[in-house]
Design a protein around this motif. Structure first.
Motif, PDB file in Angstrom:
ATOM      1  N   THR A  60      11.828  20.528 -40.998  1.00 34.64           N
ATOM      2  CA  THR A  60      11.382  20.426 -39.609  1.00 34.64           C
ATOM      3  C   THR A  60       9.908  20.053 -39.565  1.00 34.64           C
ATOM      4  O   THR A  60       9.493  19.173 -38.806  1.00 34.64           O
ATOM      5  CB  THR A  60      11.628  21.748 -38.865  1.00 34.64           C
ATOM      6  OG1 THR A  60      13.028  22.019 -38.859  1.00 34.64           O
ATOM      7  CG2 THR A  60      11.104  21.687 -37.431  1.00 34.64           C
ATOM      8  N   GLY A  61       9.112  20.697 -40.404  1.00 34.81           N
ATOM      9  CA  GLY A  61       7.684  20.391 -40.464  1.00 34.81           C
ATOM     10  C   GLY A  61       7.418  18.957 -40.872  1.00 34.81           C
ATOM     11  O   GLY A  61       6.527  18.301 -40.316  1.00 34.81           O
ATOM     12  N   LEU A  62       8.182  18.442 -41.818  1.00 30.99           N
ATOM     13  CA  LEU A  62       8.005  17.050 -42.243  1.00 30.99           C
ATOM     14  C   LEU A  62       8.369  16.075 -41.128  1.00 30.99           C
ATOM     15  O   LEU A  62       7.718  15.042 -40.969  1.00 30.99           O
ATOM     16  CB  LEU A  62       8.836  16.752 -43.494  1.00 30.99           C
ATOM     17  CG  LEU A  62       8.311  17.324 -44.801  1.00 30.99           C
ATOM     18  CD1 LEU A  62       9.275  16.986 -45.940  1.00 30.99           C
ATOM     19  CD2 LEU A  62       6.913  16.817 -45.109  1.00 30.99           C
ATOM     20  N   ARG A  63       9.406  16.397 -40.365  1.00 25.07           N
ATOM     21  CA  ARG A  63       9.774  15.528 -39.240  1.00 25.07           C
ATOM     22  C   ARG A  63       8.643  15.475 -38.210  1.00 25.07           C
ATOM     23  O   ARG A  63       8.294  14.402 -37.712  1.00 25.07           O
ATOM     24  CB  ARG A  63      11.077  16.001 -38.589  1.00 25.07           C
ATOM     25  CG  ARG A  63      12.318  15.597 -39.364  1.00 25.07           C
ATOM     26  CD  ARG A  63      13.583  15.835 -38.577  1.00 25.07           C
ATOM     27  NE  ARG A  63      13.855  17.228 -38.296  1.00 25.07           N
ATOM     28  CZ  ARG A  63      14.451  18.079 -39.138  1.00 25.07           C
ATOM     29  NH1 ARG A  63      14.848  17.657 -40.325  1.00 25.07           N
ATOM     30  NH2 ARG A  63      14.656  19.326 -38.802  1.00 25.07           N
ATOM     31  N   VAL A  64       8.062  16.625 -37.919  1.00 24.32           N
ATOM     32  CA  VAL A  64       6.948  16.674 -36.965  1.00 24.32           C
ATOM     33  C   VAL A  64       5.754  15.902 -37.524  1.00 24.32           C
ATOM     34  O   VAL A  64       5.125  15.102 -36.822  1.00 24.32           O
ATOM     35  CB  VAL A  64       6.559  18.132 -36.644  1.00 24.32           C
ATOM     36  CG1 VAL A  64       5.259  18.197 -35.863  1.00 24.32           C
ATOM     37  CG2 VAL A  64       7.684  18.830 -35.896  1.00 24.32           C
ATOM     38  N   LEU A  65       5.436  16.128 -38.787  1.00 24.32           N
ATOM     39  CA  LEU A  65       4.312  15.444 -39.416  1.00 24.32           C
ATOM     40  C   LEU A  65       4.522  13.935 -39.428  1.00 24.32           C
ATOM     41  O   LEU A  65       3.595  13.166 -39.153  1.00 24.32           O
ATOM     42  CB  LEU A  65       4.120  15.972 -40.843  1.00 24.32           C
ATOM     43  CG  LEU A  65       2.885  15.512 -41.583  1.00 24.32           C
ATOM     44  CD1 LEU A  65       1.618  15.912 -40.829  1.00 24.32           C
ATOM     45  CD2 LEU A  65       2.874  16.110 -42.979  1.00 24.32           C
ATOM     46  N   THR A  66       5.723  13.503 -39.699  1.00 20.70           N
ATOM     47  CA  THR A  66       6.039  12.073 -39.690  1.00 20.70           C
ATOM     48  C   THR A  66       5.838  11.494 -38.298  1.00 20.70           C
ATOM     49  O   THR A  66       5.212  10.438 -38.143  1.00 20.70           O
ATOM     50  CB  THR A  66       7.491  11.839 -40.150  1.00 20.70           C
ATOM     51  OG1 THR A  66       7.630  12.316 -41.494  1.00 20.70           O
ATOM     52  CG2 THR A  66       7.864  10.376 -40.094  1.00 20.70           C
ATOM     53  N   ARG A  67       6.331  12.189 -37.305  1.00 16.09           N
ATOM     54  CA  ARG A  67       6.183  11.730 -35.923  1.00 16.09           C
ATOM     55  C   ARG A  67       4.702  11.653 -35.534  1.00 16.09           C
ATOM     56  O   ARG A  67       4.256  10.680 -34.949  1.00 16.09           O
ATOM     57  CB  ARG A  67       6.940  12.688 -34.998  1.00 16.09           C
ATOM     58  CG  ARG A  67       7.513  12.059 -33.787  1.00 16.09           C
ATOM     59  CD  ARG A  67       8.435  12.941 -32.961  1.00 16.09           C
ATOM     60  NE  ARG A  67       8.227  14.364 -33.031  1.00 16.09           N
ATOM     61  CZ  ARG A  67       9.097  15.234 -33.598  1.00 16.09           C
ATOM     62  NH1 ARG A  67      10.210  14.815 -34.134  1.00 16.09           N
ATOM     63  NH2 ARG A  67       8.850  16.518 -33.601  1.00 16.09           N
ATOM     64  N   GLU A  68       3.942  12.679 -35.893  1.00 17.35           N
ATOM     65  CA  GLU A  68       2.522  12.703 -35.550  1.00 17.35           C
ATOM     66  C   GLU A  68       1.731  11.639 -36.310  1.00 17.35           C
ATOM     67  O   GLU A  68       0.804  11.047 -35.771  1.00 17.35           O
ATOM     68  CB  GLU A  68       1.928  14.081 -35.827  1.00 17.35           C
ATOM     69  CG  GLU A  68       2.405  15.139 -34.850  1.00 17.35           C
ATOM     70  CD  GLU A  68       1.877  16.516 -35.184  1.00 17.35           C
ATOM     71  OE1 GLU A  68       1.183  16.690 -36.209  1.00 17.35           O
ATOM     72  OE2 GLU A  68       2.160  17.433 -34.407  1.00 17.35           O
TER      73      GLU A  68
END
Length: 74
Positions: A60-68
């Motif tokens: 989940t954190g990687l998905r958010v980081l990728t989006r950001e």
């Protein structure tokens, strides 16, 4: 946060990086390390629920980081 699992070292490098130009490589490395561990866990029925939950949180954190990191506003 001290890494408990090997894949967490890669995840921590990605989430702590402040140079946005390095993020794509670090995100891919973290994803690869997590993917490898997920494959190992499929064969290991003794794996802890704690690690499985940590992996879910990290993904989940990687998905958010990728989006950001791909946002034009970073």
């Amino acid at each position: 946060m001290s890494p408990t699992y090997v894949w967490q070292q890669f995840y921590q490098q990605a989430i702590l990086e402040t140079d946005h130009s390095l993020l794509p490589v670090l995100i891919r490395a973290a994803q690869a390390a997590i993917d490898l561990r997920v494959e190992q866990l499929r064969l290991d029925t003794r794996a802890s629920a704690e690690e499985r939950e940590a992996i879910a949180d990290a993904l989940t954190g990687l998905r958010v980081l990728t989006r950001e990191s791909t946002s034009p506003y970073h």
